[in-house]
Design an enzyme around this catalytic site. Structure first.
Site, PDB file in Angstrom:
ATOM      1  N   SER A  15     -42.550 -31.978  75.578  1.00 33.75           N
ATOM      2  CA  SER A  15     -43.393 -30.779  75.745  1.00 33.75           C
ATOM      3  C   SER A  15     -42.710 -29.492  75.281  1.00 33.75           C
ATOM      4  O   SER A  15     -42.981 -28.418  75.810  1.00 33.75           O
ATOM      5  CB  SER A  15     -43.844 -30.633  77.205  1.00 33.75           C
ATOM      6  OG  SER A  15     -44.574 -31.762  77.616  1.00 33.75           O
ATOM      7  N   LYS A  18     -43.543 -29.448  69.643  1.00 34.74           N
ATOM      8  CA  LYS A  18     -43.395 -29.909  68.258  1.00 34.74           C
ATOM      9  C   LYS A  18     -44.686 -29.741  67.472  1.00 34.74           C
ATOM     10  O   LYS A  18     -44.667 -29.444  66.284  1.00 34.74           O
ATOM     11  CB  LYS A  18     -42.977 -31.389  68.219  1.00 34.74           C
ATOM     12  CG  LYS A  18     -41.557 -31.680  68.624  1.00 34.74           C
ATOM     13  CD  LYS A  18     -41.122 -33.074  68.201  1.00 34.74           C
ATOM     14  CE  LYS A  18     -42.027 -34.173  68.685  1.00 34.74           C
ATOM     15  NZ  LYS A  18     -42.096 -34.292  70.160  1.00 34.74           N
ATOM     16  N   GLY A  19     -45.823 -29.963  68.154  1.00 31.52           N
ATOM     17  CA  GLY A  19     -47.106 -29.847  67.471  1.00 31.52           C
ATOM     18  C   GLY A  19     -47.355 -28.441  66.970  1.00 31.52           C
ATOM     19  O   GLY A  19     -47.766 -28.237  65.820  1.00 31.52           O
ATOM     20  N   THR A 190     -25.632 -24.483  75.282  1.00 31.57           N
ATOM     21  CA  THR A 190     -25.864 -25.156  74.004  1.00 31.57           C
ATOM     22  C   THR A 190     -25.616 -26.669  74.058  1.00 31.57           C
ATOM     23  O   THR A 190     -25.955 -27.375  73.127  1.00 31.57           O
ATOM     24  CB  THR A 190     -24.961 -24.570  72.906  1.00 31.57           C
ATOM     25  OG1 THR A 190     -23.587 -24.861  73.214  1.00 31.57           O
ATOM     26  CG2 THR A 190     -25.141 -23.066  72.793  1.00 31.57           C
ATOM     27  N   CYS A 382     -71.198 -31.432  75.624  1.00 37.99           N
ATOM     28  CA  CYS A 382     -71.212 -32.884  75.816  1.00 37.99           C
ATOM     29  C   CYS A 382     -71.699 -33.235  77.227  1.00 37.99           C
ATOM     30  O   CYS A 382     -72.886 -33.127  77.515  1.00 37.99           O
ATOM     31  CB  CYS A 382     -69.840 -33.466  75.506  1.00 37.99           C
ATOM     32  SG  CYS A 382     -69.877 -35.271  75.249  1.00 37.99           S
ATOM     33  N   HIS A 508     -69.176 -31.490  70.072  1.00 39.53           N
ATOM     34  CA  HIS A 508     -67.964 -30.761  70.478  1.00 39.53           C
ATOM     35  C   HIS A 508     -67.626 -29.674  69.454  1.00 39.53           C
ATOM     36  O   HIS A 508     -66.797 -29.874  68.563  1.00 39.53           O
ATOM     37  CB  HIS A 508     -66.789 -31.727  70.613  1.00 39.53           C
ATOM     38  CG  HIS A 508     -66.882 -32.631  71.791  1.00 39.53           C
ATOM     39  ND1 HIS A 508     -66.371 -32.318  73.023  1.00 39.53           N
ATOM     40  CD2 HIS A 508     -67.463 -33.859  71.917  1.00 39.53           C
ATOM     41  CE1 HIS A 508     -66.614 -33.301  73.874  1.00 39.53           C
ATOM     42  NE2 HIS A 508     -67.277 -34.244  73.225  1.00 39.53           N
ATOM     43  N   GLU A 510     -65.809 -27.161  69.804  1.00 40.24           N
ATOM     44  CA  GLU A 510     -64.430 -26.685  69.941  1.00 40.24           C
ATOM     45  C   GLU A 510     -63.491 -27.303  68.907  1.00 40.24           C
ATOM     46  O   GLU A 510     -62.411 -26.775  68.643  1.00 40.24           O
ATOM     47  CB  GLU A 510     -63.902 -26.953  71.350  1.00 40.24           C
ATOM     48  CG  GLU A 510     -63.674 -28.409  71.717  1.00 40.24           C
ATOM     49  CD  GLU A 510     -64.872 -29.110  72.329  1.00 40.24           C
ATOM     50  OE1 GLU A 510     -64.690 -30.104  73.046  1.00 40.24           O
ATOM     51  OE2 GLU A 510     -66.017 -28.657  72.057  1.00 40.24           O
TER      52      GLU A 510
END
Length: 533
Positions: A15, A18-19, A190, A382, A508, A510
């Site tokens: 989490s 990365k996306g 680090t 939906c 949808h 969105e």
């Protein structure tokens, strides 16, 4: 020029984003005139996330071609000009299924089928597939999971081999890591980053660039230390500091020089630079003084990733109207326990999103009734549309025990029923009505006005639909079926003509909204909420 490949990996903890990092890299390269595409490799064995619980995986994103995909594909499409497909999301399940199918067919001519080379070769084949497409300059591949996970090892081995296969000048490894701040010591540490990079190096991968997630700014000394111990150039230690809006990330990376460093390392020259879009988006987010309160009534409220695209689309609607949103997340079950007034008094708009199962349905129906009776702008998506139908049937048409056959198979009035082509479906994965389908908007309706045209196309993910046996009964009571499938058999959109703004869609929207181009339904919903104020 050969196609270049960027691999984005993550370490220390999950989490980290990365996306969003991958999407932001894609966005920055596009501002430099580079033709890119992005794909996600997920280590889980599920074939796709379609059967996974939202509490485990979050939102299931749907592409035009009907692929149920990881929610990160939503980030890729929102941040870039891309329209992705089944070729953009690969899981361990898909890869093993392909290899096993080939083995059963005898394609391997009796050889022992192994992780190396057969699984890794299939991963590499999927990576290279995009590179063979015309005019693609850079393929960005995000590797899901965290370095050190057993599940990720075949993917990491594959991208290690890939560099040898196509030449080191064509491959770039970017590693997202964490530099935690220890409050008691008042220090950034680090060591986690060093250990994460060491894990990669043991596999045979040397990161070229490090993206360091941090709460505090990285000093020159800390950057130098990370560079020394992780064997990267000091200017390739990129600070990824926490920001208030994800849409600030591309500008933050640009300020750090990430786009220039990537192009230099890949031997590419920038063709242009145009960050005006991102500067405008961030400026509106930061400077908007007007505020409007929107209630989202759902069942996964304690896990916002389940509504990721809806959450972002609301932000887009706010950007389009230059207004700051105060989104009030309402647990549908608590609404039943404590009453609608406690949660919905004072809100300027109510949105009921999609979902599956009967938990929270009563609360959603109550919220819709509250919106209808109090003339509050309402937007159903939906399951939100299906609940609007149930609410109207119960409270206006007085159809006792009206319901969806999904929730009550013995309902005397199943106003929502299983689609005909779903009645003999047993498998749950990839078998719903999925992907983009056309819809015809009735002239003169709110839907027609919002889109400005009669033929629209939107993405779907559902098994149940409006029961046409009740269509005439609804129409006699000012209930408008404003959007139908081209053959007029499927109800796609409903609205009320005696309400300031009440619309619900089976699809949808969105999934097609972007920060610089809000979906018209979200844009107009926020506008109506502002006017309510």
């Amino acid at each position: 020029m050969s196609t270049k490949y960027i691999f984005v990996t993550g370490g220390v903890v999950s989490s980290l984003g990365k996306g969003i990092a991958s999407a932001s890299i894609g966005a920055l390269l596009e501002t430099q005139g580079v033709k890119i595409t992005i794909q996600k490799f997920d280590p889980y064995i599920n074939v796709d996330p379609g059967t996974m619980n939202p509490y485990q995986h979050g939102e299931v994103y749907v592409t035009d071609d009907g692929t149920e995909a990881d929610l990160d594909l939503g980030h890729y499409e929102r941040f870039t000009s891309l329209n992705l497909s089944k070729d953009s999301n690969h899981t361990t399940g898909k890869i093993y299924h392909t290899v096993i199918t080939k083995e059963r067919r005898g394609d391997y001519l009796g050889k022992t089928v192994q992780v190396i080379p057969h699984i890794t070769n299939e991963i590499k084949r999927r990576i290279a597939h995009f590179g063979k497409k015309r005019n693609i300059d850079v393929v960005i591949s995000e590797i899901g999971g965290t370095v050190g996970d057993i599940e990720s090892l075949p993917f990491l081995e594959a991208i290690r081999q890939f560099k040898t296969d196509i030449g080191k000048e064509n491959v770039l490894y970017i590693h997202l890591t964490l530099v935690p701040y220890i409050k008691a010591a008042a220090e950034l540490k680090t060591k986690p980053t060093q250990h994460s990079v060491k894990e990669l190096q043991e596999i045979g991968i040397q990161p070229d660039i490090l993206l360091c997630r941090t709460e505090k700014s990285l000093s020159k000394d800390i950057r130098a230390k990370i560079a020394l111990f992780c064997n990267v150039n000091e200017d390739s230690v990129i600070q990824a500091k926490d920001v208030k809006s994800i849409y600030e990330v591309p500008l933050m990376f640009h300020k750090e020089g990430l786009d220039k460093i990537i192009l230099k390392k890949l031997g590419m020259r920038p063709r242009k630079e145009n960050l005006a879009k991102w500067e405008r988006i961030v400026d509106i987010i930061k400077t908007s003084e007007k505020k409007v309160t929107i209630a989202v009534v759902g069942k996964y409220i304690d896990l916002r990733d389940a509504y990721k695209s809806i959450s972002e689309s609301l932000v887009h609607g706010g950007i389009a109207n230059k207004v700051c949103l105060d989104v009030k997340w309402v647990d549908a079950e608590k609404l039943v326990s404590n009453g609608a007034d406690k949660y919905l008094t004072g809100v300027k708009g109510i949105l009921v999103p999609g979902g599956f199962g009967d938990r929270g349905i009563e609360g959603k129906v109550m919220a819709i009734q509250y919106a209808r009776e109090n003339n509050i702008p309402f937007f159903g998506i939906c399951l939100g549309m299906q609940c609007a139908v149930i609410e109207f049937a119960k409270n206006v048409l007085k159809l006792e025990k009206a319901n969806s056959s999904e929730f009550d198979k013995n309902s005397p009035h199943p106003v929502i029923d299983l689609m005909l082509d779903q009645k003999n479906v047993d498998d749950k994965g990839g078998t719903m009505r999925l992907g983009a389908y056309p819809c015809i908007a009735k002239k003169g309706t709110l839907l027609n006005k919002i889109y400005g045209k009669t033929r629209i196309k939107e993405r779907h993910r559902h098994r149940y639909e409006f029961n046409n046996n009740y269509r005439q009964q609804f129409e006699k009571s000012n209930f408008i079926f404003s959007g139908l499938s081209p053959n007029k058999k499927l109800v796609e959109v409903i609205e009320l003509n005696n309400h300031p703004w009440f619309i619900a869609v089976q699809y949808h929207p969105e999934f097609k909204s972007k920060p610089d181009n809000a979906h018209p339904l979200f844009r107009e919903f926020i506008k109506a909420a502002m006017e309510k104020g």
